[in-house]
Scaffold this motif. Sequence first.
Motif, PDB file in Angstrom:
ATOM      1  N   LYS A 588       0.847  -1.198   0.000  1.00 14.79           N
ATOM      2  CA  LYS A 588       0.000   0.000   0.000  1.00 14.79           C
ATOM      3  C   LYS A 588       0.888   1.256   0.000  1.00 14.79           C
ATOM      4  O   LYS A 588       1.805   1.366   0.827  1.00 14.79           O
ATOM      5  N   ILE A 589       0.609   2.187  -0.910  1.00 17.28           N
ATOM      6  CA  ILE A 589       1.430   3.410  -0.981  1.00 17.28           C
ATOM      7  C   ILE A 589       1.145   4.292   0.244  1.00 17.28           C
ATOM      8  O   ILE A 589      -0.019   4.515   0.603  1.00 17.28           O
ATOM      9  N   LEU A 590       2.209   4.792   0.862  1.00 15.86           N
ATOM     10  CA  LEU A 590       2.050   5.590   2.094  1.00 15.86           C
ATOM     11  C   LEU A 590       1.860   7.068   1.732  1.00 15.86           C
ATOM     12  O   LEU A 590       2.760   7.900   1.874  1.00 15.86           O
ATOM     13  N   ARG A 591       0.659   7.393   1.286  1.00 14.85           N
ATOM     14  CA  ARG A 591       0.377   8.752   0.816  1.00 14.85           C
ATOM     15  C   ARG A 591       0.458   9.775   1.946  1.00 14.85           C
ATOM     16  O   ARG A 591       0.926  10.885   1.766  1.00 14.85           O
ATOM     17  N   LYS A 592      -0.037   9.376   3.123  1.00 18.28           N
ATOM     18  CA  LYS A 592      -0.052  10.329   4.236  1.00 18.28           C
ATOM     19  C   LYS A 592       1.384  10.706   4.617  1.00 18.28           C
ATOM     20  O   LYS A 592       1.682  11.866   4.896  1.00 18.28           O
ATOM     21  N   LEU A 593       2.260   9.721   4.567  1.00 18.57           N
ATOM     22  CA  LEU A 593       3.657   9.986   4.893  1.00 18.57           C
ATOM     23  C   LEU A 593       4.255  10.954   3.858  1.00 18.57           C
ATOM     24  O   LEU A 593       4.934  11.926   4.208  1.00 18.57           O
ATOM     25  N   LEU A 594       3.962  10.708   2.605  1.00 20.42           N
ATOM     26  CA  LEU A 594       4.469  11.587   1.542  1.00 20.42           C
ATOM     27  C   LEU A 594       3.996  13.021   1.751  1.00 20.42           C
ATOM     28  O   LEU A 594       4.737  13.983   1.567  1.00 20.42           O
ATOM     29  N   ARG A 595       2.740  13.158   2.160  1.00 18.73           N
ATOM     30  CA  ARG A 595       2.168  14.490   2.368  1.00 18.73           C
ATOM     31  C   ARG A 595       2.789  15.156   3.594  1.00 18.73           C
ATOM     32  O   ARG A 595       3.152  16.321   3.566  1.00 18.73           O
ATOM     33  N   ASN A 596       2.942  14.383   4.658  1.00 19.67           N
ATOM     34  CA  ASN A 596       3.490  14.967   5.879  1.00 19.67           C
ATOM     35  C   ASN A 596       4.924  15.445   5.677  1.00 19.67           C
ATOM     36  O   ASN A 596       5.327  16.478   6.218  1.00 19.67           O
ATOM     37  N   ILE A 597       5.691  14.701   4.887  1.00 16.01           N
ATOM     38  CA  ILE A 597       7.073  15.138   4.646  1.00 16.01           C
ATOM     39  C   ILE A 597       7.038  16.467   3.885  1.00 16.01           C
ATOM     40  O   ILE A 597       7.725  17.427   4.242  1.00 16.01           O
ATOM     41  N   SER A 598       6.203  16.555   2.874  1.00 11.87           N
ATOM     42  CA  SER A 598       6.186  17.777   2.064  1.00 11.87           C
ATOM     43  C   SER A 598       5.646  18.957   2.861  1.00 11.87           C
ATOM     44  O   SER A 598       6.047  20.094   2.653  1.00 11.87           O
ATOM     45  N   ASP A 599       4.733  18.696   3.767  1.00 14.81           N
ATOM     46  CA  ASP A 599       4.131  19.804   4.518  1.00 14.81           C
ATOM     47  C   ASP A 599       4.918  20.148   5.774  1.00 14.81           C
ATOM     48  O   ASP A 599       4.448  20.922   6.610  1.00 14.81           O
ATOM     49  N   ASP A 600       6.076  19.503   5.895  1.00 16.81           N
ATOM     50  CA  ASP A 600       6.927  19.840   7.012  1.00 16.81           C
ATOM     51  C   ASP A 600       6.260  19.511   8.352  1.00 16.81           C
ATOM     52  O   ASP A 600       6.376  20.249   9.329  1.00 16.81           O
ATOM     53  N   LEU A 601       5.484  18.449   8.360  1.00 17.14           N
ATOM     54  CA  LEU A 601       4.800  18.067   9.591  1.00 17.14           C
ATOM     55  C   LEU A 601       5.616  17.001  10.316  1.00 17.14           C
ATOM     56  O   LEU A 601       6.373  16.258   9.695  1.00 17.14           O
ATOM     57  N   LYS A 602       5.388  16.939  11.612  1.00 16.66           N
ATOM     58  CA  LYS A 602       6.036  15.895  12.392  1.00 16.66           C
ATOM     59  C   LYS A 602       5.422  14.560  11.972  1.00 16.66           C
ATOM     60  O   LYS A 602       4.196  14.466  11.851  1.00 16.66           O
ATOM     61  N   TYR A 603       6.215  13.568  11.710  1.00 16.14           N
ATOM     62  CA  TYR A 603       5.617  12.309  11.296  1.00 16.14           C
ATOM     63  C   TYR A 603       6.365  11.117  11.862  1.00 16.14           C
ATOM     64  O   TYR A 603       7.536  11.207  12.222  1.00 16.14           O
ATOM     65  N   ASN A 604       5.643  10.008  11.906  1.00 19.74           N
ATOM     66  CA  ASN A 604       6.259   8.737  12.276  1.00 19.74           C
ATOM     67  C   ASN A 604       6.425   7.936  11.009  1.00 19.74           C
ATOM     68  O   ASN A 604       5.536   7.938  10.148  1.00 19.74           O
ATOM     69  N   ILE A 605       7.540   7.239  10.894  1.00 18.60           N
ATOM     70  CA  ILE A 605       7.673   6.335   9.758  1.00 18.60           C
ATOM     71  C   ILE A 605       7.031   5.012  10.190  1.00 18.60           C
ATOM     72  O   ILE A 605       7.444   4.423  11.197  1.00 18.60           O
ATOM     73  N   PRO A 606       6.001   4.570   9.485  1.00 18.14           N
ATOM     74  CA  PRO A 606       5.306   3.364   9.956  1.00 18.14           C
ATOM     75  C   PRO A 606       6.246   2.164  10.006  1.00 18.14           C
ATOM     76  O   PRO A 606       7.120   2.020   9.138  1.00 18.14           O
ATOM     77  N   SER A 607       6.054   1.342  11.020  1.00 16.08           N
ATOM     78  CA  SER A 607       6.919   0.166  11.158  1.00 16.08           C
ATOM     79  C   SER A 607       6.688  -0.812  10.008  1.00 16.08           C
ATOM     80  O   SER A 607       7.510  -1.677   9.748  1.00 16.08           O
ATOM     81  N   THR A 608       5.555  -0.624   9.293  1.00 17.59           N
ATOM     82  CA  THR A 608       5.242  -1.555   8.188  1.00 17.59           C
ATOM     83  C   THR A 608       5.922  -1.166   6.880  1.00 17.59           C
ATOM     84  O   THR A 608       5.749  -1.829   5.866  1.00 17.59           O
ATOM     85  N   ILE A 609       6.713  -0.076   6.888  1.00 16.44           N
ATOM     86  CA  ILE A 609       7.322   0.387   5.625  1.00 16.44           C
ATOM     87  C   ILE A 609       8.286  -0.683   5.087  1.00 16.44           C
ATOM     88  O   ILE A 609       8.992  -1.346   5.857  1.00 16.44           O
ATOM     89  N   ASP A 610       8.277  -0.845   3.763  1.00 16.06           N
ATOM     90  CA  ASP A 610       9.093  -1.954   3.236  1.00 16.06           C
ATOM     91  C   ASP A 610      10.580  -1.601   3.161  1.00 16.06           C
ATOM     92  O   ASP A 610      11.426  -2.466   3.275  1.00 16.06           O
ATOM     93  N   ASP A 611      10.903  -0.303   3.004  1.00 18.72           N
ATOM     94  CA  ASP A 611      12.316   0.077   2.959  1.00 18.72           C
ATOM     95  C   ASP A 611      12.449   1.518   3.437  1.00 18.72           C
ATOM     96  O   ASP A 611      12.005   2.449   2.762  1.00 18.72           O
ATOM     97  N   VAL A 612      13.087   1.685   4.587  1.00 18.06           N
ATOM     98  CA  VAL A 612      13.132   3.008   5.203  1.00 18.06           C
ATOM     99  C   VAL A 612      14.015   4.000   4.415  1.00 18.06           C
ATOM    100  O   VAL A 612      13.820   5.216   4.483  1.00 18.06           O
TER     101      VAL A 612
END
Length: 636
Positions: A588-612
Motif C-alpha cells: 500500500k502506498i504511504l500517501r499520508k507519509l508523503l504528504r506529511n514530509i512535504s508539509d513539514d509536519l512531524k511524522y512517524n515512519i510506519p513500522s510496516t514500511i518496506d524500505d526506510v
Amino acid sequence: MKYQDLYSKSINEPGEFWRNQADNLAWYEKPSTILGKDEYEYPQWFKDGKLNVSYLCIDKHIEDGFGEQNAIIYDSPVTNTKQFITFNQLHQEVARLAGGLHNLGLEKGDTCVIYMPMIPQALYAMLACARLGVIHSVVFGGFAPHELAIRIDDCKPKAIITASNGIEIERIIPYKPFVDEAIVEAMHKPEHVVVYDRSLGVDIPNKPYDVNYTELVSKSEPIAPVAVESNHPLYILYTSGTTGKPKGIIRDSGGYATALKFSMKHVYGVEEGDVYWAASDVGWVVGHSYIVYGPLLNRNTTVLFEGKPIKTPDASTFWRVISEHQVKVMFTAPTAIRAIKKEDPEGHHIKRYDLSCLKYQFLAGERCDVATLSWTEQHLNVPVIDHWWQTESGWPMLANMAGVELMDVKPGSASFPVCGYDIQVLSEEGKEVASDVEGYVAVKLPMPPGCLLNLWGNPERFKSGYLNKFPGYYFSGDGGYKDEDGYVFITGRVDDIINVAGHRLSTAEMEEVVASHPSVAECAVFGVHCDLKGQKPLGLVVLKSGTKISEETITKGIIKDVRREIGAVASLKDVLVVNRLPKTRSGKILRKLLRNISDDLKYNIPSTIDDVNIISEIETVYKKHQIGIHKSEISI
Ligand code: COA
Ligand code: AMP
C-alpha cells in the motif's frame, strides 16, 4: 432566545422544533408527519407535505406585494454588465422558460443537466426545473467534457441547458462545444440541448438536438408551479468521493427549503429584503444554497457575481460590490481573502469604500487559517465568522449563529453545532473522545432537515460511505476535536479528498488519469500545503523501465492529460519523477507519509514500511523541486 436554549430544543424535541420552522413556508399541503425514518433509520422529513420551491422563491413574494423588489443583482466585471432583476421579472423569465421546457417534454421526475457560467439564465434554468418538478444537476464550468459525460451517464438527463461560453477573467471558455464533446463521449444521449447564446463571437456549430434558449422562452407561455412531495428531489449535485467516480448527492425539497429559510435568519442574521452575497459559483453547493435557494426563499436580494476576487479588475472588486449594492452579509472562501491580501496586504482598497452596510463576513469551504481570519477582522472591522459544512449537509453544521447570539470567536474553530446537528467527535471504536482529543467528526442521527437524502442510483454507497462506519451516526469524512468550552475545530479530511481553493477534489480521480499515461508504471497524487489555495495536488510518478522520452515531456503530458480529462479546476501543476514510492510490506502506498514530509509536519515512519531508505530519496526530490522544507522530527 439564546443559542444554548434554542440548540437544546432542536436536539431534544426535533419534531416540534422543525414543525415550527416548516410553518414559515407556504406549503400547498402542510405535512402532518414531521420526522419519519427510512429502512436504514435515516431521517425523512415532512413526508406527506407538498410544496414547490420555485413558487416559494418567486410567486409567493409577488403575492405578498414584493414583485418590484430586486431578486437578483447581476454584477459582471468580466462583461462590464450590471442588471437588476425584480421578482416580477424573475417570474416572467422562469415561468416562460419552464413553459418552454414543458413543451420540449420535460416533466416531474425527469432530470436536466445545467452547465452554465455565472449568468442570470443559470438561475432561471434551476428555478424553471424546480417549477416543473424536474430534477436539475448543475455541473461546475471548470470541469472538462469527460467529467460532464460521467455525470450525464449517471443522471441520464432528458435535456441539457447551457450557454455559448463563459469568461474566466479574459479567457473565453467554450461551454457549448464542451457539451457537444461530452455528448459524443457519453452513452446516454439527451434529447435536447437548450443553448443561451451570449453573443460573444463564439462559433457554435449547430447540432440536431440544439434549441435556442431565447427563442424557446419567447415562444412559450408561462406555466404554473407543480406541487411536489417534500421528499421529491430538487436536485442532484455531484461531489468528489474517495473513488474515481463522483457521488450524486440528492437533495429533497421540503426539508431543504425549511432548513435554508431557518439558516438565513438564524445563522446569517439577515431579514427579508436585505441584500446577501455569496461569492461562489452555482456549480458548488454554496451556489445552490446561498446564491439561489436560501436568499430567494427568504426574500433577500441575491448578488450574482461573474468575476474573481482579483484581476477583475483588481483586488478592490469585492469591496466595490459590497458598497455599491449595500450588501449586508457576505460569504466567501478564505482562499479568496488570501488572494486579495496578497495583492493588497495593507487593505488600501478597503479604505476607498464605505462598507458601513456590511454586518457580517462569513467564510467557509476550507479551513480558515488564523492569519486570514485576523487580517479580515482587522480590515473589515465586522465579525468574521468561519463556518463548516459540506455538499452533503447542504447548509451549515458548525457556525457562530449570528442571527441568534454572537459568541466569542476562537481562531481556528468554526464555533458550535448549528441547531439540529448533534455533532460528536468519535474514536475509531465509535466512542466520544475527551476534550482536545482529535477524532472523527460525526453527526448523531437524526440529521436535521436539508441534508442529503441519498446518493443518486447508489444507495449502497450512501450507506457504506456515510452510515456504516459509526452505526447511528452520519460520518462527515472530516477529522477534528472539541475543546473544553465546546468549540469544534475541524482539522481536515481523513480520506483522500483534497480541498484546492475551496474546491473539493478527489486525488483518486487524478491518480486514475496519471496512471493511464503510457510511460507511468505507478503513481501517487496527494494534497500538499499551498499558501494561496490552502492545498494543491502533487503527483509523484515512477516511470516504466526503458522509457526513452524525457522526464519533462512526460510530466508536461501528464499535467495536460489531467486538465483535459478532469478540467482546469483540478489545478495539477506539479508532477515529479521518483525512482520508487514508499509502501507498506503489503504494497500500500504511504500517501499520508508523503504528504506529511512535504508539509513539514512531524511524522512517524510506519513500522510496516518496506524500505526506510526511500524516505531520504523522496526528501532529495522534494528539495530539488522546492516542495516543502523538511525540518521535522523523525521517529521510527
Ligand atoms: N470555468 C472554467 N474554468 C474555470 C472555472 C470555470 N467556472 N473556474 C475556475 N476555472 C479555471 C481557472 O481559470 C484556473 O485555470 P488556470 O489553471 O488556467 O489558471 C483553474 O480553473 C483553477 O482555478 P482556481 O483554483 O479557482 O484558481 P485561480 O488561480 O483561477 O483563482 C482564486 C484563485 C483564489 C482567486 C479563486 O480560486 C477564488 O476566487 N476562489 C474562491 C473560492 C470559491 O468560490 N469557492 C467555492 C466554495 S465557497
Ligand atoms: P464541499 O462539499 O465542496 O463543500 O467541501 C466540504 C469539505 O470542505 C468539508 O468536508 C471540509 O473538509 C472542508 N470545509 C468546508 N468548510 C470548512 C471550514 N469552515 N473549516 C474546515 N474545513 C472546511
